[in-house]
Design a protein around this motif. Structure first.
Motif, PDB file in Angstrom:
ATOM      1  N   UNK A 188       0.753  -0.745   0.301  1.00 31.69           N
ATOM      2  CA  UNK A 188      -0.145   0.156   0.244  1.00 31.69           C
ATOM      3  C   UNK A 188       0.860   1.291  -0.377  1.00 31.69           C
ATOM      4  N   UNK A 189       0.115   2.290  -0.872  1.00 29.46           N
ATOM      5  CA  UNK A 189       1.091   3.341  -0.841  1.00 29.46           C
ATOM      6  C   UNK A 189      -0.237   4.621  -0.981  1.00 29.46           C
ATOM      7  N   UNK A 190      -0.238   5.711  -0.908  1.00 28.88           N
ATOM      8  CA  UNK A 190      -1.217   6.478  -1.247  1.00 28.88           C
ATOM      9  C   UNK A 190      -0.621   6.882  -3.058  1.00 28.88           C
ATOM     10  N   UNK A 191      -2.276   7.445  -3.239  1.00 31.90           N
ATOM     11  CA  UNK A 191      -2.622   6.931  -4.765  1.00 31.90           C
ATOM     12  C   UNK A 191      -1.463   8.404  -5.401  1.00 31.90           C
ATOM     13  N   UNK A 197       4.822   7.411  -9.828  1.00 27.79           N
ATOM     14  CA  UNK A 197       6.083   6.650  -9.664  1.00 27.79           C
ATOM     15  C   UNK A 197       5.311   6.157 -11.591  1.00 27.79           C
ATOM     16  N   UNK A 198       4.410   5.658 -11.167  1.00 37.42           N
ATOM     17  CA  UNK A 198       4.264   5.554 -13.123  1.00 37.42           C
ATOM     18  C   UNK A 198       4.176   6.749 -14.088  1.00 37.42           C
ATOM     19  N   UNK A 391       3.526  -1.182 -10.027  1.00 37.14           N
ATOM     20  CA  UNK A 391       5.800  -0.764 -10.329  1.00 37.14           C
ATOM     21  C   UNK A 391       5.930  -1.025  -8.738  1.00 37.14           C
ATOM     22  N   UNK A 392       4.864  -0.426  -7.952  1.00 33.83           N
ATOM     23  CA  UNK A 392       5.866  -0.730  -6.190  1.00 33.83           C
ATOM     24  C   UNK A 392       6.327  -2.168  -6.389  1.00 33.83           C
ATOM     25  N   UNK A 394       6.928  -4.271  -8.404  1.00 32.21           N
ATOM     26  CA  UNK A 394       8.273  -5.551  -8.702  1.00 32.21           C
ATOM     27  C   UNK A 394       8.773  -4.178  -7.806  1.00 32.21           C
ATOM     28  N   UNK A 395       8.965  -3.069  -7.662  1.00 37.55           N
ATOM     29  CA  UNK A 395      10.661  -2.342  -7.461  1.00 37.55           C
ATOM     30  C   UNK A 395      10.542  -3.141  -5.603  1.00 37.55           C
ATOM     31  N   UNK A 396       9.793  -3.600  -5.208  1.00 35.24           N
ATOM     32  CA  UNK A 396       9.828  -4.782  -3.472  1.00 35.24           C
ATOM     33  C   UNK A 396       9.712  -5.830  -4.287  1.00 35.24           C
ATOM     34  N   UNK A 397      10.318  -6.899  -4.983  1.00 31.65           N
ATOM     35  CA  UNK A 397      10.800  -8.096  -5.459  1.00 31.65           C
ATOM     36  C   UNK A 397      12.280  -8.018  -4.863  1.00 31.65           C
TER      37      UNK A 397
END
Length: 399
Positions: A188-191, A197-198, A391-392, A394-397
């Motif tokens: 979770x993150x805010x919109x 990020x997108x 993306x978030x 994938x970024x945390x993989x």
């Protein structure tokens, strides 16, 4: 997956992220960027390729010897879901590892979309996505959520969002509920952060490091990126821009927040309130033309009147855009980003709003014109939040 802030990225993850960012990369390119020996780089590339995360994508140009092998990430290694939870519209998307959208749907939020109904809806849509693309659960890496704040990101909670049409969204353990309903790990993150990020991903080749994203709709939301990373505060600060005071002892929006705050001048609710007040004072803006009562004088009606050229409504939107430009200038003067991306219902209402806000912001920007930020409507627009949410993940993989 786990929280990225607690990680020291492994060499494999750094290499994978660099290849994802660049598209196609040779081993020599990577050796020039990382302090690794040739044998270590060769071993790591072989490991990541063997695991299926990378694929060879042909050969590069020769510099005198053998043509180098080019690597790219394997887009079909897995798939990621992105979810937007917003007050007016929400979205769900399915993406491959290169953030290519496979399916995206949008729906309007109304009083029927309680959390239970919402979870049922996204669960059904996810199953439809998997059927349409002939995927199984094990191919899904996770689901990223970009939600209206304020949030407790660490514990996956939506805390106390304003202006939701349905009940039940306060203190909601959204990550836990999504995981229980879908079986997929949720982040979770805010919109605003996920939208930024997108949008940053969509223009990654421009290598922009300092960006600002501002969304003007049912509320005001913003996000900042410095040196390519989202700036987080000690608490979720997505809606903080709306509480910026631009008029001492000014109005307050719906008995919430600061008096004279920006959101009291620039938001869907602020425009509706202003239009209804003027009607009650005898200024019949559009009631006869559009055959509505003061109570039915909604934002949708106002936007139609704006696009039809109604002078009174045009003035309402122009005044809101001027105030928005002042708020933008205040944030810009603190941060001086390279690029400012504007989104949301007000920004998209008419080109007049965007251009007026930009003109006012630039006139009040410190060190302008020596410093000239670039303003944009973004490339992804209404798909920015779901793309950034995916993306978030994938970024945390962890590799």
């Amino acid at each position: 997956m786990e929280k990225r802030s607690s990680l020291i990225l492994s060499p494999k993850k750094l290499i994978y992220d660099r290849i994802a960012e660049q598209g196609t990369v040779s081993k020599l390119d990577l050796l020039n960027e990382f302090s690794l020996t040739k044998s270590t780089m060769t071993r790591l590339l072989e490991e990541i390729t063997r695991e299926g995360l990378l694929i060879e994508s042909g050969f590069g140009e020769s510099s005198g010897g053998r043509r180098p092998i080019l690597y790219q990430i394997n887009p079909s290694y897995g798939y990621i879901l992105g979810l937007e939870i917003s007050r007016m519209y929400s979205s769900l998307g399915l993406f491959d590892m290169q953030m290519n959208p496979k399916s995206i749907i949008h729906w309007r939020m109304d009083e029927a979309f309680t959390p239970e109904r919402f979870l049922e809806h996204i669960s059904n849509q996810i199953r439809a996505f998997l059927r349409d693309h002939q995927l199984v659960d094990s191919q899904i890496i996770g689901i990223g959520i970009g939600a209206v704040g304020p949030l407790d990101r660490e514990n996956g909670l939506i805390l106390s969002p304003l202006h939701f049409p349905a009940e039940g969204w306060n203190n909601l353990p959204i990550c836990k509920l999504v995981e229980e309903r879908t079986g997929f790990k949720a982040l979770l993150d805010n919109g605003a952060n996920t939208a930024l990020l997108g949008e940053r991903w969509s223009i990654r080749h421009a290598n922009i490091q300092h960006m600002l994203y501002v969304h003007a709709g049912a509320g005001l939301r913003y996000a900042m990126m410095s040196h390519g990373s989202i700036v987080h505060g000690t608490t979720d600060m997505e809606d903080a821009i709306g509480q910026m005071i631009i008029q001492t002892d000014g109005p307050r929006l719906d008995n919430n927040g600061n008096y004279g705050a920006l959101e009291a001048f620039v938001s869907v609710q602020a425009l509706e309130n202003r239009a209804r007040s003027e009607v009650k004072m005898g200024k019949d803006l559009i009631l006869n033309t559009y055959k509505v009562t003061a109570e039915k004088l909604t934002y949708d009606v106002l936007v139609q009147a704006l696009r039809d050229g109604n002078p009174h409504v045009t003035e309402l939107f122009t005044q809101a855009a001027v105030h928005f430009g002042i708020g933008l200038a205040n944030v810009i003067n603190l941060f001086h980003p390279e690029t400012i991306i504007l989104g949301g219902a007000l920004i998209n209402s008419h080109e007049l709003f965007f251009q007026t806000a930009v003109d006012v912001a630039l006139k009040n920007t410190y060190r302008y014109p020596e410093y000239q930020p670039q303003f944009s409507l973004g490339k992804l627009k209404e798909e920015a939040v779901v793309t950034g949410a995916a993306f978030m993940v994938r970024d945390h993989m962890i590799l």
